[in-house]
Design an enzyme around this catalytic site. Structure first.
Site, PDB file in Angstrom:
ATOM      1  N   GLU A  59       0.571  -1.202  -0.131  1.00 51.30           N
ATOM      2  CA  GLU A  59      -0.038   0.050   0.101  1.00 51.30           C
ATOM      3  C   GLU A  59       0.828   1.307   0.037  1.00 51.30           C
ATOM      4  O   GLU A  59       0.594   2.340  -0.063  1.00 51.30           O
ATOM      5  CB  GLU A  59      -0.927   0.192   1.218  1.00 51.30           C
ATOM      6  CG  GLU A  59      -2.259  -0.521   0.988  1.00 51.30           C
ATOM      7  CD  GLU A  59      -2.337  -2.015   0.421  1.00 51.30           C
ATOM      8  OE1 GLU A  59      -1.624  -2.775   1.150  1.00 51.30           O
ATOM      9  OE2 GLU A  59      -2.805  -2.228  -0.560  1.00 51.30           O
ATOM     10  N   ASP A  96      -7.906  -3.946  -5.281  1.00 50.99           N
ATOM     11  CA  ASP A  96      -7.127  -4.370  -4.250  1.00 50.99           C
ATOM     12  C   ASP A  96      -7.115  -5.959  -4.079  1.00 50.99           C
ATOM     13  O   ASP A  96      -7.364  -6.518  -3.053  1.00 50.99           O
ATOM     14  CB  ASP A  96      -7.186  -3.715  -2.893  1.00 50.99           C
ATOM     15  CG  ASP A  96      -5.954  -3.887  -1.946  1.00 50.99           C
ATOM     16  OD1 ASP A  96      -4.850  -4.140  -2.398  1.00 50.99           O
ATOM     17  OD2 ASP A  96      -6.271  -3.896  -0.630  1.00 50.99           O
ATOM     18  N   ASN A 131      -1.308  -6.453  -4.755  1.00 47.76           N
ATOM     19  CA  ASN A 131      -1.859  -5.521  -5.774  1.00 47.76           C
ATOM     20  C   ASN A 131      -0.892  -4.643  -6.369  1.00 47.76           C
ATOM     21  O   ASN A 131       0.209  -4.263  -5.734  1.00 47.76           O
ATOM     22  CB  ASN A 131      -2.880  -4.490  -5.088  1.00 47.76           C
ATOM     23  CG  ASN A 131      -2.081  -3.806  -3.842  1.00 47.76           C
ATOM     24  OD1 ASN A 131      -2.075  -4.233  -2.834  1.00 47.76           O
ATOM     25  ND2 ASN A 131      -1.770  -2.345  -4.044  1.00 47.76           N
TER      26      ASN A 131
HETATM   27 CA    CA Z   1      -3.396  -4.947  -0.950  1.00 49.53          CA
END
Ligand code: CA
Ligand code: CA
Length: 587
Positions: free
Chosen positions: A201, A321, A279
């Site tokens: 992230e 995500d 992701n």
């Molecule tokens: Ca993630």
């Protein structure tokens, strides 16, 4: 030589009189054969293939209702957060990790602490999803684990004293570590410690690394994102992917994500290590047209060289995500070497584990919105109108069209590992039925700052439950049975030849279900939510079962409307160990 002989005599004597059990050498064969040896658990997944299946039958459908606590031990302190660990057991000693990068060695007969290690964490660590740790690795005379400030620590298993420490990367850039390390055999380098990175992230770049277990010295590194260069024996090796910008536009691959935050599994049959990748960064998919390899993928790595032998992407150009980190579990069926993996995106995939060839994919949660199905070519058939919109297409360029997406970004399944029974031939998949409002916003990369470009709110989709443990036939995709739970499931699963499926709930219940029909046979309230993974082993002729209880993880932090429904659950930190009362065990 005389001296050595004398030492051996003394240590043998010490073993017989000492009340604290001593650790024998954990050899690579012990790890490779872990699933077959029932007197210990020396790997994450109860065997490197990750089946979480035990051949023990002393605890079975007829007597599991009588299972009773043998002992419990508190992790103590003020650091009671999510306890996502899986215990390891060798020669009468249990090793567990806990929240805030702590570790314990415990006498399995009494539950008494042998030692505790508290990693000193600096200010400013950036864990995305609670201060969890998912377990350690054992090898030789060492126990090794990763920390929230992105370090690997090798401890003396007997004393808990630090033998070596290595920095994975800069925690200020968003790197951290929470997965259980994986130890695999190689011809070229001996036993290697395989680890990944957390921080998807924050625009970090995912990678898998192989290190010498005894020193932590780096042997090879393999980035997951196309365009980045790997290393082997201190020199650049090969680039990941075919060419720069083949599936990424511009410079976005440089901060491309693909974090390998859940660690990996290893298949002795093929000699491959399987890792999943998270992701792509940022979440806003309109900024990075293309497949964005190898984000949201499974990759098979040759541990000798760190080269990618095959890759399979579950969510190309991810916009939700849907981290593709989930465990790849090897199993054999129809005379084929297969592997199954249940993705955040709601589909359970079956692959040929020798070459990554797509075999089948089945939805394991309801009401999936983002794709109609997975096509015969293994690619999702997207529903274009259900992709969160491009902010640039909006009125002021500040917010794209919001969509309601199922599953939510916390996934049809998140980190919590499933189990495969060699007896029922079913996978037991801990899943969650929920959705989210999700929209995109403009974003630019800044070191150490969240790199999302998206907003979201998670919502339930059924009135009576979110958690759903499903027994799924990997050859047909059919659900044999389902166990519904009000709160989201966040802990791992264990199954046994005694015909039991063990798992815990956020409500604190440690449960045993009939592996054939899902009927509840055993339930015990551990006093705090369970987000850890159970184990079983045989100790001095008795079958033992252990689970670490302690509520936390990503749901209370990121669960949106769902988080409100679990706000009353109590935090904790307790190791529970169960066995049958002596009289019953003898029958
Ligand atoms: Ca993630
Ligand atoms: Ca074993």
């Amino acid at each position: 030589m005389k001296g050595l002989k004398w030492l051996a005599t003394v240590s043998a004597f010490a073993l017989t009189v000492c009340t604290v059990p001593a650790l024998a050498d954990v050899k690579i064969e012990d790890i490779v054969n872990d699933a077959a040896t029932t007197n210990d658990v020396v790997s994450n997944g109860l065997g490197p293939q990750g089946q979480r299946y035990s051949t023990l039958t002393a605890i079975n459908k007829e007597n599991v209702a009588n299972l009773a606590p043998a002992w419990a031990m508190s992790l103590g302190g003020e650091k009671m957060r999510g306890q996502e660990t899986q215990p390891l057991v060798k020669d009468g000693v249990m090793y567990i990790t806990g929240s805030y990068s702590r570790m314990w060695a415990i006498d399995v007969k009494t539950g008494r602490e042998i030692w505790q290690y508290d990693h000193r964490l600096p200010e400013g660590i950036l864990p995305c999803c609670d201060v969890v740790n998912r377990g350690a690795a054992l090898y030789g005379d060492k126990v090794i684990f990763g920390t929230l400030d992105a370090k690997l620590v090798g401890l003396d298993a007997k004393t808990g004293k630090v033998v070596w420490t290595k920095e994975i990367d800069d925690f200020k850039a968003g790197y951290s570590y929470t997965a259980a390390p994986l130890i695999v055999p190689t011809k070229a380098h001996g036993a290697l410690l395989l680890t990944g990175v957390s921080g998807g992230e924050f625009g970090v770049v995912g990678r898998v690394e192989g290190r010498k277990v005894d020193t932590g010295e780096l042997v090879w590194s393999r980035p997951t994102i196309e365009g980045h260069m790997g290393s082997l024996n201190g020199k650049p090796s090969t680039m990941t992917g075919d060419k720069v910008n083949a599936s990424w536009p511009g410079d976005l691959w440089k901060t491309g994500g693909g974090a390998t935050w859940l660690g990996g599994t290893y298949d002795p049959d093929t000699g491959l290590a399987f890792f999943g990748t998270g992701n792509p960064g940022p979440w806003n998919s309109h900024m990075r047209p293309g497949d964005n390899k190898w984000s949201c993928s499974r990759i098979a790595i040759d541990p000798e060289t760190g080269e990618i032998k095959w890759g399979y992407q579950t969510t190309p150009n991810d916009g939700w995500d849907f981290d593709g980190v989930n465990e790849v579990v090897s199993f054999d069926a129809d005379g084929k070497k297969l592997a199954a993996t249940a993705d955040r995106n709601g589909f359970l995939y079956v692959l040929d584990r020798t070459n990554g060839a797509f075999q089948a994919a089945y939805p394991f949660v309801n009401k999936i919105t983002w794709a109609k199905e997975i096509g015969k070519d293994g690619r999702p058939v997207y529903v274009p109108e259900n992709r969160p919109g491009d902010p640039k297409a909006g009125k002021d360029g500040k917010k794209g069209a919001s969509v309601f997406a199922v599953p939510s970004f916390l996934g049809g399944k998140n980190w919590m590992p499933m189990a495969y029974s060699q007896q029922t031939k079913l996978f037991y998949v801990p899943s969650n039925e929920w959705g989210m409002d999700i929209w995109n916003e403009p974003v630019a990369y800044k070191k150490g700052a969240a790199y999302l470009g998206a907003g979201f709110t998670i919502k339930p989709i059924f009135e009576d439950h979110i958690g759903s443990l499903k027994a799924i036939d990997p050859l047909t995709g059919k659900t044999a049975w389902e166990y519904k739970n009000r709160a989201p499931l966040w802990g791992g699963v264990l199954t046994t030849a005694g015909g039991i499926v063990f798992f815990g709930t956020p409500e604190g219940e440690f449960k045993g279900l009939d592996a054939t029909d899902g009927k509840e046979l055993f339930s015990f309230n551990t006093g705090s939510g369970i987000v850890g993974s159970p184990i079983t082993w045989e100790q001095d002729g008795e079958q033992m079962v252990s689970i670490v209880s302690g509520w936390g993880g990503a749901v209370p932090l990121w669960g949106g409307e769902v988080a409100k429904t679990v706000a009353n659950l109590n935090q904790g930190g307790m190791v529970w160990t169960f066995k049958l009362p002596k009289k019953l065990a003898a029958n």
